[in-house]
Design an enzyme around this catalytic site. Structure first.
Site, PDB file in Angstrom:
ATOM      1  N   CYS A 111      -5.411  -0.932   9.365  1.00 37.76           N
ATOM      2  CA  CYS A 111      -4.771  -0.120  10.389  1.00 37.76           C
ATOM      3  C   CYS A 111      -5.818   0.607  11.236  1.00 37.76           C
ATOM      4  CB  CYS A 111      -3.761   0.833   9.764  1.00 37.76           C
ATOM      5  SG  CYS A 111      -2.588   1.519  10.969  1.00 37.76           S
ATOM      6  N   HIS A 215      -0.389  -2.703   6.664  1.00 39.27           N
ATOM      7  CA  HIS A 215      -0.872  -1.986   5.487  1.00 39.27           C
ATOM      8  C   HIS A 215      -0.677  -2.858   4.248  1.00 39.27           C
ATOM      9  CE1 HIS A 215      -1.835   2.146   6.893  1.00 39.27           C
ATOM     10  NE2 HIS A 215      -1.076   1.771   7.906  1.00 39.27           N
ATOM     11  N   GLU A 217      -2.107  -2.785   1.480  1.00 41.89           N
ATOM     12  CA  GLU A 217      -2.138  -2.032   0.219  1.00 41.89           C
ATOM     13  C   GLU A 217      -0.758  -1.580  -0.221  1.00 41.89           C
ATOM     14  OE1 GLU A 217      -1.961   1.267   3.188  1.00 41.89           O
ATOM     15  OE2 GLU A 217      -2.809  -0.752   3.109  1.00 41.89           O
TER      16      GLU A 217
END
Length: 262
Positions: A111, A215, A217
């Site tokens: 990001c 994102h 993660e």
């Protein structure tokens, strides 16, 4: 031995203590840890000479999501829709980017990290997609759960991202209002959203410098292809590399003029 992965912190105020803190989201820590790395949080140094001790010990750096990069760094005036910025964070992360570029240290951007990577290599950003990119999808979906899938990403054939992820198309979450506009030197956009907004970035001339605008993660458990990105990053960080000392003043001097203008 498991590789040490530096993750720069953000600054804020503790919810319970109301005291100033450095922090980052647990999701980044867990993604690195479960892929085989040892995450190390890097505070926002006032005196960057402290990095002399830390950086030679790191095997890779992950640049996380977060607040906006100040546009003076890429020679633009602030847009009315520019969000929160932090000159000290910009200074730290631009210094770290210069280090990873010169030392060929494996690097992953997420990001803001993708945007910072592009800016550090001489590119620019859309400061606000809704007002500057006609016909764009709704990319800032901050009201939705962070693992909510919003749109598709189409991956360029033959790219390193395609080789790592093993697919030509996948769905992603979307939690950003900025994106890459003009590409930095050596930057290749290896994936786009359905509206053409850059979503994946790589620098073929570097040992491992890749980034995602989404994102991963937050979604790798739901979309296993994104787990492959973290594993590829940690695997590259695990490879032996020559650790060298550095002189901080020489390494960071080129960015001081931009930072002082913020």
């Amino acid at each position: 031995m498991r590789p040490l992965i530096g993750i720069p912190c953000h600054s804020g105020v503790g919810a319970e203590s109301d005291r100033p803190i450095f922090f980052n989201n647990k999701a980044y820590i867990r993604a690195v840890e479960l892929a085989g790395g040892v995450p190390i949080l890097i505070p926002i140094f006032e005196d960057l000479s402290g990095l002399e001790t830390l950086l030679p010990r790191l095997d890779g750096i992950l640049f996380s999501g977060g607040i906006d990069v100040h546009p003076s760094v890429y020679q633009e005036e602030p847009h009315p829709m520019l969000g929160e910025t932090n000159p000290l964070l910009d200074k730290l992360e631009l210094a770290l980017m210069r280090y990873v570029k010169e030392k060929e240290l494996p690097t992953l951007g997420i990001c803001r990290g993708m945007q910072l990577m592009n800016v550090a290599l001489g590119g620019s950003l859309y400061q606000d997609l809704q007002s500057q990119y006609p016909g764009s999808l709704k990319h800032p979906n901050w009201e939705l759960p962070r693992n909510h899938m919003v749109h598709k990403v189409i991956i360029e054939p033959g790219s390193r991202m395609e080789k790592i992820l093993g697919v030509r198309e996948t769905r992603v979450n979307s939690l950003h209002h900025q994106a890459v506009k003009s590409k930095g030197t050596g930057v290749v956009i290896s994936g786009h959203a359905e509206d053409g907004v850059p979503e994946l970035l790589e620098v073929p001339g570097h040992r491992f410098m890749l980034a995602a605008q989404c994102h991963p993660e937050e979604i790798w458990r739901d979309e296993p292809v994104w787990g492959k990105l973290f594993h590829a990053f940690i695997e590259e960080c695990s490879n032996a590399h020559k650790r060298t000392t550095l002189t901080i003043d020489k390494l960071f001097a080129p960015i001081q003029t931009h930072i002082q203008a913020i």
